[in-house]
Motif scaffolding. Structure first.
Motif, PDB file in Angstrom:
ATOM      1  N   LEU A   1      20.121  72.258  52.971  1.00 25.39           N
ATOM      2  CA  LEU A   1      20.578  72.181  51.587  1.00 25.39           C
ATOM      3  C   LEU A   1      20.646  73.579  50.977  1.00 25.39           C
ATOM      4  CD1 LEU A   1      21.101  69.759  49.469  1.00 25.39           C
ATOM      5  CD2 LEU A   1      18.936  70.524  48.481  1.00 25.39           C
ATOM      6  N   THR A   2      19.640  74.415  51.279  1.00 24.39           N
ATOM      7  CA  THR A   2      19.576  75.761  50.708  1.00 24.39           C
ATOM      8  C   THR A   2      20.712  76.643  51.214  1.00 24.39           C
ATOM      9  OG1 THR A   2      17.176  75.648  50.433  1.00 24.39           O
ATOM     10  CG2 THR A   2      18.165  77.838  50.490  1.00 24.39           C
ATOM     11  N   VAL A   3      20.944  76.659  52.512  1.00 20.54           N
ATOM     12  CA  VAL A   3      21.991  77.542  53.024  1.00 20.54           C
ATOM     13  C   VAL A   3      23.366  77.084  52.559  1.00 20.54           C
ATOM     14  CG1 VAL A   3      20.655  78.348  55.006  1.00 20.54           C
ATOM     15  CG2 VAL A   3      22.146  76.352  55.278  1.00 20.54           C
ATOM     16  N   ARG A   4      23.575  75.776  52.447  1.00 20.55           N
ATOM     17  CA  ARG A   4      24.881  75.293  51.995  1.00 20.55           C
ATOM     18  C   ARG A   4      25.104  75.621  50.521  1.00 20.55           C
ATOM     19  NH1 ARG A   4      28.270  74.390  56.181  1.00 20.55           N
ATOM     20  NH2 ARG A   4      29.456  72.742  55.152  1.00 20.55           N
ATOM     21  N   ARG A   5      24.120  75.362  49.671  1.00 18.29           N
ATOM     22  CA  ARG A   5      24.315  75.630  48.244  1.00 18.29           C
ATOM     23  C   ARG A   5      24.356  77.120  47.958  1.00 18.29           C
ATOM     24  NH1 ARG A   5      19.988  78.911  46.389  1.00 18.29           N
ATOM     25  NH2 ARG A   5      18.180  77.696  45.705  1.00 18.29           N
ATOM     26  N   THR A   6      23.567  77.916  48.710  1.00 16.33           N
ATOM     27  CA  THR A   6      23.585  79.363  48.504  1.00 16.33           C
ATOM     28  C   THR A   6      24.948  79.941  48.865  1.00 16.33           C
ATOM     29  OG1 THR A   6      21.214  79.494  48.977  1.00 16.33           O
ATOM     30  CG2 THR A   6      22.474  81.538  49.122  1.00 16.33           C
ATOM     31  N   ALA A   7      25.463  79.528  50.005  1.00 16.16           N
ATOM     32  CA  ALA A   7      26.787  79.994  50.414  1.00 16.16           C
ATOM     33  C   ALA A   7      27.855  79.531  49.440  1.00 16.16           C
ATOM     34  CB  ALA A   7      27.091  79.507  51.828  1.00 16.16           C
ATOM     35  N   ALA A   8      27.734  78.290  48.958  1.00 16.70           N
ATOM     36  CA  ALA A   8      28.720  77.772  48.011  1.00 16.70           C
ATOM     37  C   ALA A   8      28.669  78.518  46.690  1.00 16.70           C
ATOM     38  CB  ALA A   8      28.491  76.281  47.784  1.00 16.70           C
ATOM     39  N   ALA A   9      27.477  78.946  46.251  1.00 11.28           N
ATOM     40  CA  ALA A   9      27.376  79.732  45.015  1.00 11.28           C
ATOM     41  C   ALA A   9      28.062  81.075  45.175  1.00 11.28           C
ATOM     42  CB  ALA A   9      25.907  79.912  44.644  1.00 11.28           C
ATOM     43  N   SER A  10      27.907  81.710  46.331  1.00 12.62           N
ATOM     44  CA  SER A  10      28.615  82.960  46.595  1.00 12.62           C
ATOM     45  C   SER A  10      30.120  82.741  46.596  1.00 12.62           C
ATOM     46  CB  SER A  10      28.169  83.553  47.932  1.00 12.62           C
ATOM     47  OG  SER A  10      26.886  84.132  47.828  1.00 12.62           O
ATOM     48  N   ALA A  11      30.549  81.628  47.177  1.00 15.88           N
ATOM     49  CA  ALA A  11      31.980  81.320  47.197  1.00 15.88           C
ATOM     50  C   ALA A  11      32.502  81.040  45.794  1.00 15.88           C
ATOM     51  CB  ALA A  11      32.246  80.129  48.113  1.00 15.88           C
ATOM     52  N   LEU A  12      31.697  80.355  44.973  1.00 16.55           N
ATOM     53  CA  LEU A  12      32.090  80.110  43.590  1.00 16.55           C
ATOM     54  C   LEU A  12      32.296  81.435  42.864  1.00 16.55           C
ATOM     55  CD1 LEU A  12      32.570  78.299  41.133  1.00 16.55           C
ATOM     56  CD2 LEU A  12      30.073  78.195  40.830  1.00 16.55           C
TER      57      LEU A  12
ATOM     58  N   THR B   1      23.106  65.577  58.614  1.00  8.20           N
ATOM     59  CA  THR B   1      23.751  64.775  57.581  1.00  8.20           C
ATOM     60  C   THR B   1      24.081  65.630  56.362  1.00  8.20           C
ATOM     61  OG1 THR B   1      22.546  62.821  58.344  1.00  8.20           O
ATOM     62  CG2 THR B   1      23.533  62.712  56.152  1.00  8.20           C
ATOM     63  N   VAL B   2      23.169  66.527  55.987  1.00 10.18           N
ATOM     64  CA  VAL B   2      23.430  67.430  54.863  1.00 10.18           C
ATOM     65  C   VAL B   2      24.667  68.274  55.144  1.00 10.18           C
ATOM     66  CG1 VAL B   2      22.558  69.379  53.525  1.00 10.18           C
ATOM     67  CG2 VAL B   2      21.023  67.500  54.128  1.00 10.18           C
ATOM     68  N   GLN B   3      24.740  68.870  56.328  1.00  6.23           N
ATOM     69  CA  GLN B   3      25.876  69.719  56.661  1.00  6.23           C
ATOM     70  C   GLN B   3      27.174  68.915  56.682  1.00  6.23           C
ATOM     71  OE1 GLN B   3      25.305  72.314  59.972  1.00  6.23           O
ATOM     72  NE2 GLN B   3      27.386  73.074  59.961  1.00  6.23           N
ATOM     73  N   ARG B   4      27.120  67.700  57.208  1.00  2.09           N
ATOM     74  CA  ARG B   4      28.323  66.881  57.298  1.00  2.09           C
ATOM     75  C   ARG B   4      28.828  66.463  55.922  1.00  2.09           C
ATOM     76  NH1 ARG B   4      26.224  62.983  59.690  1.00  2.09           N
ATOM     77  NH2 ARG B   4      26.234  61.384  58.066  1.00  2.09           N
ATOM     78  N   THR B   5      27.922  66.139  55.016  1.00  6.39           N
ATOM     79  CA  THR B   5      28.338  65.628  53.712  1.00  6.39           C
ATOM     80  C   THR B   5      28.709  66.727  52.730  1.00  6.39           C
ATOM     81  OG1 THR B   5      26.023  65.493  53.012  1.00  6.39           O
ATOM     82  CG2 THR B   5      27.016  63.490  53.908  1.00  6.39           C
ATOM     83  N   LEU B   6      28.155  67.923  52.895  1.00  3.81           N
ATOM     84  CA  LEU B   6      28.406  69.007  51.942  1.00  3.81           C
ATOM     85  C   LEU B   6      29.478  69.950  52.474  1.00  3.81           C
ATOM     86  CD1 LEU B   6      24.830  69.919  50.625  1.00  3.81           C
ATOM     87  CD2 LEU B   6      26.554  68.417  49.588  1.00  3.81           C
ATOM     88  N   ASP B   7      30.737  69.475  52.519  1.00  5.44           N
ATOM     89  CA  ASP B   7      31.824  70.391  52.859  1.00  5.44           C
ATOM     90  C   ASP B   7      31.984  71.387  51.717  1.00  5.44           C
ATOM     91  OD1 ASP B   7      34.446  69.520  51.115  1.00  5.44           O
ATOM     92  OD2 ASP B   7      33.119  67.818  51.538  1.00  5.44           O
TER      93      ASP B   7
ATOM     94  N   ILE C   1      15.231  65.230  51.449  1.00  5.58           N
ATOM     95  CA  ILE C   1      16.385  65.876  52.070  1.00  5.58           C
ATOM     96  C   ILE C   1      15.952  67.160  52.754  1.00  5.58           C
ATOM     97  CG2 ILE C   1      18.667  66.857  51.595  1.00  5.58           C
ATOM     98  CD1 ILE C   1      18.725  65.133  49.032  1.00  5.58           C
ATOM     99  N   ASP C   2      16.538  67.421  53.916  1.00  9.66           N
ATOM    100  CA  ASP C   2      16.252  68.680  54.607  1.00  9.66           C
ATOM    101  C   ASP C   2      16.597  69.845  53.680  1.00  9.66           C
ATOM    102  OD1 ASP C   2      15.873  69.981  57.559  1.00  9.66           O
ATOM    103  OD2 ASP C   2      17.343  71.098  56.372  1.00  9.66           O
ATOM    104  N   GLY C   3      15.569  70.559  53.237  1.00 11.52           N
ATOM    105  CA  GLY C   3      15.771  71.610  52.249  1.00 11.52           C
ATOM    106  C   GLY C   3      16.360  72.875  52.812  1.00 11.52           C
ATOM    107  N   SER C   4      16.141  73.139  54.083  1.00  7.70           N
ATOM    108  CA  SER C   4      16.669  74.368  54.673  1.00  7.70           C
ATOM    109  C   SER C   4      18.194  74.325  54.725  1.00  7.70           C
ATOM    110  CB  SER C   4      16.086  74.572  56.074  1.00  7.70           C
ATOM    111  OG  SER C   4      14.686  74.727  56.004  1.00  7.70           O
TER     112      SER C   4
END
Length: 323
Positions: free
Chosen positions: A116-127, A20-26, A111-114
């Motif tokens: 959440l972590t990989v998605r936000r970490t990757a998004a910060a690099s993309a930012l 669900t985390v992966q699906r919602t956090l495009d 929320i599944d933290g693992s």
């Protein structure tokens, strides 16, 4: 359960799994959410580190990362880092995120933290890359084959026209597996054995490893390259050498975190290679426009992240909003 702040305190928190985390956090939406969060700011105490000695192998680490916004939600991430988990068929980083109602303190979601972590970490690099990588950057090298690696590729591709991906890992079979996965998603991806040659041809180099010795040499970085260092999170960890910081214009996710925790900066500063003042800006500066990003096509840019609870809170709020 409704995610509305007016929900009764006795209501059970929503359980949000990794899928669900992966699906919602495009990534386009998440990068935008992080951009807004860094622009607005959050209350983020320095995270707690607790080493956990292991009878065999490398020591583990317990991380506690709280954050809150005024009039908004409160969150805390609990993370364990067990560097030798790969031999057990488990991820090195495992986490859980607890989102609380800011008015009552009642739990809203677990929320599944693992994920959440990989998605936000990757998004910060993309930012960061959206401000620091060349607009036409199309060739990416990913260094490392762990859980974060494919998310970094996808995140960078959300902000830059990534066409070719070279994958390097200590284990060739893992690099080949990741390259096949990325190829199935439409990237021209291949596993490489010569990291130096791959880096010399790259527009963006993204590292997500648990290395204690530098893997990327500054002499390999071509004019106009953007170096993204994600893996190291303690002063003893390094992914790039001194020559990389010497040649580059340096940015971090947060000054406080990176200048205390990132071996890629702490070590060259201690050795006198650079000074703390050589860090040009952080994601707060880039989001608010107080420091310019890339200034010309030939400069080498360098982004070092160690993670911040601001990113977790922004991501968790986005998950709950979308549910």
């Amino acid at each position: 359960m409704s995610s509305d702040a007016s929900a009764p305190a006795s209501a059970a928190p929503r359980i949000v799994d990794a899928a669900t985390v992966q699906r919602t956090l495009d990534f386009p939406s998440l990068v935008h959410a992080l951009d807004e969060a860094f622009r607005a700011g959050r209350e983020v105490p320095l995270r707690h580190h607790h080493p956990i000695a292991q009878p065999a192998g490398r020591d583990a680490m317990l991380l506690l990362m709280p954050a809150w916004s005024r009039g908004g939600a409160v969150g805390i991430k609990i993370v364990t880092v067990y560097p030798d988990n790969g031999r057990r068929g488990l991820p090195a980083v495992i986490g859980t995120y607890l989102l609380l109602d800011g008015a009552t303190g009642a739990p809203k979601a677990v929320i599944d933290g693992s994920m959440l972590t990989v998605r936000r970490t990757a998004a910060a690099s993309a930012l960061a890359a959206s401000r620091l990588a060349r607009a036409d950057a199309g060739r990416l090298v990913i260094v490392g084959t762990g859980a974060l690696a494919p998310h970094l590729v996808r995140a960078h591709a959300a902000v830059r026209p990534i066409r070719q991906v070279a994958v390097w890992g200590r284990r060739r079979e893992a690099a080949e597996t990741l390259a096949r996965t990325l190829s199935e998603e439409g990237f021209a991806a291949e596993a490489v054995g010569d990291l130096g040659r791959a880096v010399r041809d790259a527009d963006i180099v993204s590292c997500a490893t648990l290395a204690n010795e530098p893997l990327v040499r500054g002499e390999w970085l071509a004019p106009g390259c953007h170096l993204d260092l994600v893996g190291g999170f303690t002063p003893t960890m390094r992914e790039a050498d001194d020559e990389a910081v010497r040649r580059a214009r340096i940015f971090v996710d947060t000054r406080e975190g990176a200048l205390h925790e990132a071996g890629d900066l702490v070590q060259p500063i201690a050795a006198g290679v650079i000074g703390a003042g050589d860090v040009v800006g952080d994601l707060f500066d880039l989001a608010r426009g107080t420091v310019p990003g890339r200034e010309h096509d030939d400069e080498i840019t360098y982004f070092k992240s160690v993670g911040t609870a601001l990113e977790d809170l922004a991501a968790a709020e986005l998950v709950v909003q979308r549910l």
